[in-house]
Scaffold this motif. Structure first.
Motif, PDB file in Angstrom:
ATOM      1  N   ALA A 126     -10.133  -2.339  -7.470  1.00 63.10           N
ATOM      2  CA  ALA A 126      -8.929  -2.529  -8.285  1.00 63.10           C
ATOM      3  C   ALA A 126      -8.099  -1.256  -8.287  1.00 63.10           C
ATOM      4  CB  ALA A 126      -9.333  -2.892  -9.716  1.00 63.10           C
ATOM      5  N   GLY A 127      -6.768  -1.442  -8.184  1.00 64.90           N
ATOM      6  CA  GLY A 127      -5.860  -0.313  -8.326  1.00 64.90           C
ATOM      7  C   GLY A 127      -5.899   0.663  -7.171  1.00 64.90           C
ATOM      8  N   ASP A 128      -5.207   1.770  -7.374  1.00 63.59           N
ATOM      9  CA  ASP A 128      -5.121   2.833  -6.389  1.00 63.59           C
ATOM     10  C   ASP A 128      -5.983   4.010  -6.824  1.00 63.59           C
ATOM     11  OD1 ASP A 128      -3.202   1.463  -4.822  1.00 63.59           O
ATOM     12  OD2 ASP A 128      -1.623   2.085  -6.217  1.00 63.59           O
ATOM     13  N   PRO A 129      -6.309   4.913  -5.893  1.00 58.46           N
ATOM     14  CA  PRO A 129      -7.054   6.104  -6.294  1.00 58.46           C
ATOM     15  C   PRO A 129      -6.263   6.901  -7.327  1.00 58.46           C
ATOM     16  CG  PRO A 129      -7.022   5.874  -3.900  1.00 58.46           C
ATOM     17  CD  PRO A 129      -6.070   4.859  -4.437  1.00 58.46           C
ATOM     18  N   PRO A 130      -6.919   7.483  -8.310  1.00 53.84           N
ATOM     19  CA  PRO A 130      -6.218   8.306  -9.300  1.00 53.84           C
ATOM     20  C   PRO A 130      -5.553   9.513  -8.655  1.00 53.84           C
ATOM     21  CG  PRO A 130      -8.454   7.779 -10.018  1.00 53.84           C
ATOM     22  CD  PRO A 130      -8.356   7.382  -8.590  1.00 53.84           C
ATOM     23  N   SER A 131      -4.620  10.107  -9.362  1.00 55.43           N
ATOM     24  CA  SER A 131      -3.943  11.297  -8.859  1.00 55.43           C
ATOM     25  C   SER A 131      -4.905  12.480  -8.828  1.00 55.43           C
ATOM     26  CB  SER A 131      -2.747  11.633  -9.746  1.00 55.43           C
ATOM     27  OG  SER A 131      -2.230  12.909  -9.419  1.00 55.43           O
ATOM     28  N   PRO A 132      -4.948  13.238  -7.730  1.00 56.92           N
ATOM     29  CA  PRO A 132      -5.818  14.425  -7.698  1.00 56.92           C
ATOM     30  C   PRO A 132      -5.353  15.517  -8.650  1.00 56.92           C
ATOM     31  CG  PRO A 132      -4.467  14.286  -5.716  1.00 56.92           C
ATOM     32  CD  PRO A 132      -4.259  13.006  -6.457  1.00 56.92           C
ATOM     33  N   SER A 133      -4.149  15.384  -9.211  1.00 56.24           N
ATOM     34  CA  SER A 133      -3.712  16.362 -10.210  1.00 56.24           C
ATOM     35  C   SER A 133      -4.232  16.029 -11.598  1.00 56.24           C
ATOM     36  CB  SER A 133      -2.179  16.431 -10.242  1.00 56.24           C
ATOM     37  OG  SER A 133      -1.634  15.184 -10.623  1.00 56.24           O
TER      38      SER A 133
END
Length: 352
Positions: free
Chosen positions: A303-310
């Motif tokens: 589900a969804g996209d990978p979270p932001s690395p920031s």
């Protein structure tokens, strides 16, 4: 006649199966090692009047590469693979951590000595056309590393060496005067491999080396890399999105997600008994070539996209896309736990 895709892929798979295990079993002290590597890039601009958080491209990576073995590095785009490669080659200075090559910490060496030592680790680029200077001939491209590093032999000997390398990778030395556009995609990648071998490295870093090639040509390049590894005793870091190619090439596999290695084990264990849910999801997306088995196992769709690395999630970095998160996953980051098969996995509930 060129090999067909099926014949070439079968040959590559057979080569990997019979020889990969022996290379991995050789063991011994690591030739290339990363210890606690971290690379954070400062973000530009302001967010709501405050300085934006740093981008955590690599966030605590430990890796080892043994002599004459191949480590496959896989993961989605943006997970930090290319940044990790630049750190391993000392092209980027890490925010924290160390890189050791043959028992020496590279960043602690004086600049001149570090430059000399870096001859031992070379890269094959992803784009076999964009990575080659279109104004240079094939001979000049292959010879350039020898010219830059002031190889003690003369210009004539360097030219002869360049032509020998062209022949070694399956190119006709009579075409040494051709420009890159006069070669096919597979031939250009062979040029890139010959160029990487010019300084006689011990470690070859291959960053998506076959992703821009046709399937049949991919198999030929993989076979070439395996042959060169046997002949020169190379250790290889092999980065790819295509897990089928990784299975053909690698002895060990490291799975990267959001700047961290979430699973690492020998090739057969990763592909047959994946312990991390992210690894299982990646493998479920690989098409099965046998039509009789297709559809028997449900595909895992994240589900969804990978979270932001920031701004990675608290706790487990994968919990926002995992189908089985528990309360501990929300609060406690998992440690790299050793597994019965000898690998490690970054998960509170591996293999469930």
């Amino acid at each position: 006649m060129p090999e067909t895709a099926n014949t070439a892929a079968t040959a590559a798979a057979t080569t990997a199966t019979t020889e990969g295990t022996s290379a991995a079993a050789a063991g011994g002290p690591p030739l290339l090692e990363a210890r606690g590597l971290v690379k954070h890039f400062p973000a530009r601009g302001l967010r709501f009047g405050r300085r934006a958080p740093d981008v955590k491209a690599v966030d605590g990576v430990d890796l080892t590469l043994s002599e004459r073995s191949t480590l496959g590095l896989v993961g989605e785009s943006g997970c930090g693979k290319s940044t990790l490669v630049r750190l391993l080659m000392s092209l980027e200075r890490p925010t924290a951590g160390q890189v050791w090559l043959d028992g020496e910490e590279l960043l602690k060496l004086p600049a001149a000595e570090r430059r000399r030592r870096r001859r031992g680790i070379q890269m094959v680029m992803q784009d076999p056309y964009g990575s080659l200077d279109p104004r240079m001939t094939a001979e000049e491209l292959v010879r350039e590393p020898l010219d830059i590093h002031r190889d003690p032999v003369g210009a004539r000997e360097r030219s002869l060496r360049a032509r020998e390398l062209m022949e070694l990778v399956g190119l006709d030395p009579a075409h040494a005067g051709r420009l890159p556009y006069q070669f096919s995609g597979g031939q250009r990648q062979r040029l890139g491999i010959a160029r990487a071998l010019a300084l006689r490295p011990r470690v070859l870093v291959c960053d998506e080396p076959v992703s821009a090639l046709d399937v049949s040509v991919q198999a030929q390049v993989v076979n070439l890399l395996r042959e060169l590894q046997r002949e020169f005793g190379l250790s290889i870091v092999f980065i790819a999105h295509d897990l089928a190619v990784v299975r053909q090439m690698a002895d060990e596999v490291a799975v990267m997600y959001l700047g961290r290695i979430v699973e690492r084990a020998d090739r057969d264990t990763v592909f047959e008994q994946p312990a991390h849910p992210y690894t299982r999801a990646l493998l479920s997306a690989v098409p099965d070539p046998d039509p009789r088995r297709r559809g028997r196992e449900a595909r895992i769709v994240l589900a969804g996209d990978p979270p932001s690395p920031s701004k990675p999630p608290e706790g487990c970095p994968f919990r926002t896309r995992c189908w089985k998160p528990q309360e501990i996953c929300r609060t406690d980051p998992p440690a790299a736990a050793p597994q019965p098969h000898g690998g490690t996995v970054l998960c509170h509930f591996p293999g469930d």
